[in-house]
Each structure stands twice: as C-alpha cells, then as structure tokens.
Scaffold this active site. Structure first.
Site, PDB file in Angstrom:
ATOM      1  N   SER A 188       0.836  -1.206   0.000  1.00 54.38           N
ATOM      2  CA  SER A 188       0.000   0.000   0.000  1.00 54.38           C
ATOM      3  C   SER A 188       0.872   1.258   0.000  1.00 54.38           C
ATOM      4  O   SER A 188       1.681   1.440  -0.908  1.00 54.38           O
ATOM      5  CB  SER A 188      -0.967  -0.057   1.185  1.00 54.38           C
ATOM      6  OG  SER A 188      -1.991   0.887   1.058  1.00 54.38           O
ATOM      7  N   ASP A 342      -9.989  -3.271  -5.432  1.00 54.83           N
ATOM      8  CA  ASP A 342      -9.101  -2.318  -4.756  1.00 54.83           C
ATOM      9  C   ASP A 342      -9.031  -1.048  -5.596  1.00 54.83           C
ATOM     10  O   ASP A 342      -8.754  -1.120  -6.798  1.00 54.83           O
ATOM     11  CB  ASP A 342      -7.711  -2.956  -4.618  1.00 54.83           C
ATOM     12  CG  ASP A 342      -6.694  -2.074  -3.909  1.00 54.83           C
ATOM     13  OD1 ASP A 342      -7.068  -0.977  -3.434  1.00 54.83           O
ATOM     14  OD2 ASP A 342      -5.521  -2.481  -3.833  1.00 54.83           O
ATOM     15  N   HIS A 372      -8.040  -4.931  -1.049  1.00 53.26           N
ATOM     16  CA  HIS A 372      -6.934  -4.172  -0.469  1.00 53.26           C
ATOM     17  C   HIS A 372      -6.650  -4.637   0.960  1.00 53.26           C
ATOM     18  O   HIS A 372      -7.559  -4.783   1.766  1.00 53.26           O
ATOM     19  CB  HIS A 372      -7.237  -2.671  -0.466  1.00 53.26           C
ATOM     20  CG  HIS A 372      -6.028  -1.856  -0.132  1.00 53.26           C
ATOM     21  ND1 HIS A 372      -5.085  -1.535  -1.086  1.00 53.26           N
ATOM     22  CD2 HIS A 372      -5.560  -1.352   1.038  1.00 53.26           C
ATOM     23  CE1 HIS A 372      -4.111  -0.854  -0.510  1.00 53.26           C
ATOM     24  NE2 HIS A 372      -4.374  -0.739   0.785  1.00 53.26           N
TER      25      HIS A 372
END
Length: 398
Positions: A188, A342, A372
């Site tokens: 991320s 995501d 995600h």
C-alpha cells in the site's frame, strides 16, 4: 412486545451497519464484512472525535490502531531486535539457525496511508517473522514519521535514510547479508515508498550497493487521476473506499482540506502540469480486461495555487508513476501484486505496463478475488494464498 421490537430494530440496524453487497467470488465474505465493520467503527469514532474538536481524525485512527502493536519478542526461530538506522527506528529479524553462506536481505516498509501503522503492528510483525524464518532472510522492517504531524517528503526521507544505512557494507556485514542479494518491499503506502526509494537509489552516486529486487504489494503510485476504472468500480468497497484513499493521499501533503476536496472532484492538477497525464493515461496503459467499457474523461484542470502551495502531489518521489521512461529503465527485478477489488488496482497495473515498456523484467500477480490489505489479514484464505505466492517469488528472485 417492546423488547422484541427493540431487538428487531437493533438487529436491522446492526445488519445494515455490517452488511455491504460483495461480488460472488469473494472467499469468506462474512469475515471481510466483520473486518470492514471494525474499520468503519474506527473511522466513525475518529470522525466523531474530529467533530467534537477533541482530536483530529488521523491522530484518532492512529491511537486506536496502536492497540494492535506487539513488543519485539524473539522466538525459537528468529531473533527480533529494535534499533535505529541513521536515527530512524527499525525492527530487525534474523533467523537463529546457522548459515554457512551470507543471507539475503529484505528491507520492508509498512502501509497505513503515510498516516498510521508501524513495524510493531501484529500483522507486520508476523509477516516479517515468517519471511525471516521461512526464507532464511534478514528482514529490516522500518518505521517512518507519519502525517498529520509530518508531511511529504519526511516519510520518503526517513525510509530513504534507513535504506541507505542498511546498504552500507559494514552494516550488511554485521547482519551477515550478501550485498548482491538485497530487495526492498512494501504494501500500500509502503509499496509507494518502496518504488520511490528504489527510483531514487538508481540516481544516487553515493550508494555503491544496489537493490536486486523490488516487490510492491497493492501499491499507491499516482496522484493525478482519481477517476481510474478501479476507483469507479471500488469506490465503496470494504477496507479502502475512494473517499478514504483520497483523504490519506491529501493528508500526506497537507492537512488543508481544500486539496482533499479538489482531489475528490479530480480537479487538482493545474494546466501547466498537463504534460504529466501521459504517464497515468489509463486508456493507453491498462489492458482491455481492466477497461471494461469505461470511458476516459479528460481531466478538468485545477488551481495553480494548490500546486504552488503543495507541490508534493506532482513530485515523482510521492507518485512513482510520474517517472519518465529513462528513469524506469534502470529498475531491478520487480514483482507487483494487484487486487481486483481495490481502488489502487490500476495504479499497479499501469506501473507494470510502463516498466515492461521500459524493458524491466516484471512479474505481475493479479488476485482476481483479492481486496486491499489481503496480506495483512492473516486469518483469510486469500491472505495465505497471496503470502504463499509472494514468498515463492522472493525465494526464487532475491
């Protein structure tokens, strides 16, 4: 009578709060809904605190998240220590078994939207521990200062300073790491920072030891276009909604909410920066299967004033997709994980396209039923599958 009605009302409200429609191919949907309810509760508490004026939103999220931190405890397989690399706090995981040769090294950068998280969070501690033990790798899991107290480029600089320290010959020798087998990895926002520091390292004449690999797990890579197909399709999807991602992005640069508002409307890039859009034009960079009939909207230009005040969102160190092809050519072996559900999916997919066009060797692992944060949720079957594929790639390539 009344009790039954009250129970019914509470049940209906509870179901409404927890339930979100999910695609058929999501494994363990109820588990995902409970995790999402937990996330919703965290953010709602933080919004309530902000409304009361008792604390700002991100600091509340940070405080609530900190309860998931664990101490640096060694076990029968791995020695865990905390130290600093160039004044940046890190956790180091060294396998206990004897090794006849130098070990590989992995520098890991945690996610959390540049605002929350740490190497001490239980999910990251477990991942680093498993990586060290199963792959016989020395893992350095770095911390970095967070927004809203610190904005870009502090996060980037902290990570870069720690990585440069790790890549010193004497430091690698101390930990028994082979200087030719060091990789950088992150998820991320950590994937964003991993790509950014890998780019910077290529240009840095002071660093003699270079990275062998970079592995980016559902990375955030661009700030220009908040209207990609993945943002449209997953705007309300559990874990990371479009509005929360935009809040994190804008908070990385400033606590001035005017940038967040402009980004939500996709009207934040000034006309004088229009030449950058070719680097994030999904109509030419996404394979057909990710376009799915979406129509590319030419962006509406925003205020030059915003870009003057907060130039970070147009900086390649914050948005690695803005690197030109010449910069991308020197990249190490790359592994990219993207997830279908995501908002950041298309950032990763476009980066894969651009790296391949620049001649970089890339392995792209797209998780069709992934969402995600899948790797951080250790109990999920999807998470185990993602971890297994990630470990296999590291084993073969670092």
């Amino acid at each position: 009578g009344v009790k039954t009605v009250l129970l019914l009302i509470v049940g209906v409200l509870g179901a409404y709060y927890v339930y979100t429609p999910l695609p058929d191919n999501i494994e363990e949907p109820w588990r995902l809904l409970w995790v999402n309810a937990h996330m919703k509760t965290l953010t709602n508490l933080a919004l309530f605190a902000e409304y009361l004026g008792s604390n700002i939103f991100m600091n509340t999220v940070k405080f609530l998240t900190s309860f998931q931190e664990v101490p640096p405890t060694s076990d029968e397989n791995v020695t865990v220590t905390e130290t600093t690399f160039n004044n940046v706090p890190v956790r180091v995981y060294v396998p206990k078994r004897k090794s006849k040769t130098l070990r590989r090294g992995l520098f890991y950068i945690h996610g959390g939207g540049w605002c929350v998280g740490s190497a001490a969070l239980s999910g990251y501690d477990l991942l680093s521990r498993r990586t060290a033990d199963r792959l016989d790798v020395v893992v350095v899991s770095t911390n970095y200062r967070l927004a809203p107290e610190y904005h870009f480029p502090i996060q980037f600089e902290d990570v870069y300073d720690a990585l440069k320290w790790f890549l010193r010959q004497d430091v690698l020798e101390k930990y028994g790491v082979d200087p030719e087998r060091v990789g950088v990895s992150g998820d991320s926002a950590g994937g964003n920072l991993a790509a950014a520091v890998a780019q910077q390292l290529i240009k840095d004449p002071d660093v003699k030891i270079k990275l062998k690999t970079q592995s980016l797990i559902y990375p955030a890579l661009q700030t220009l276009d908040m209207d990609l197909p993945s943002y449209r399709e997953n705007a309300q999807f559990p874990i990371l909604s479009k509005s929360f991602m935009v809040r994190l992005w804008s908070e990385y640069f400033t606590s001035d909410r005017s940038l967040e508002k402009a980004m939500l409307l996709n009207q934040h890039v000034p006309v004088e920066s229009s030449h950058l859009f070719k680097f994030t034009n999904w109509s030419s960079l996404l394979p057909e299967k990710f376009k799915k009939g979406h129509v590319y909207n030419t962006p509406t230009y925003g205020s030059s004033e915003l870009a003057r005040k907060y130039p970070g969102f147009l900086d390649v160190r914050a948005a690695p997709l803005l690197a030109d092809d010449a910069q991308l050519r020197g990249f190490p072996l790359t592994y990219v994980i993207t997830c279908q559900y995501d908002v950041l999916r298309d950032d990763g997919v476009m980066y894969v396209t651009r790296l391949r066009n620049a001649g970089v060797q890339v392995t792209h692992n797209h998780i069709e039923d992934g969402f995600h944060g899948a790797l951080s949720y250790n109990g999920f079957k999807t998470g185990y599958r993602v971890e297994k594929q990630y470990f296999e790639w590291l084993r073969e390539n670092v």
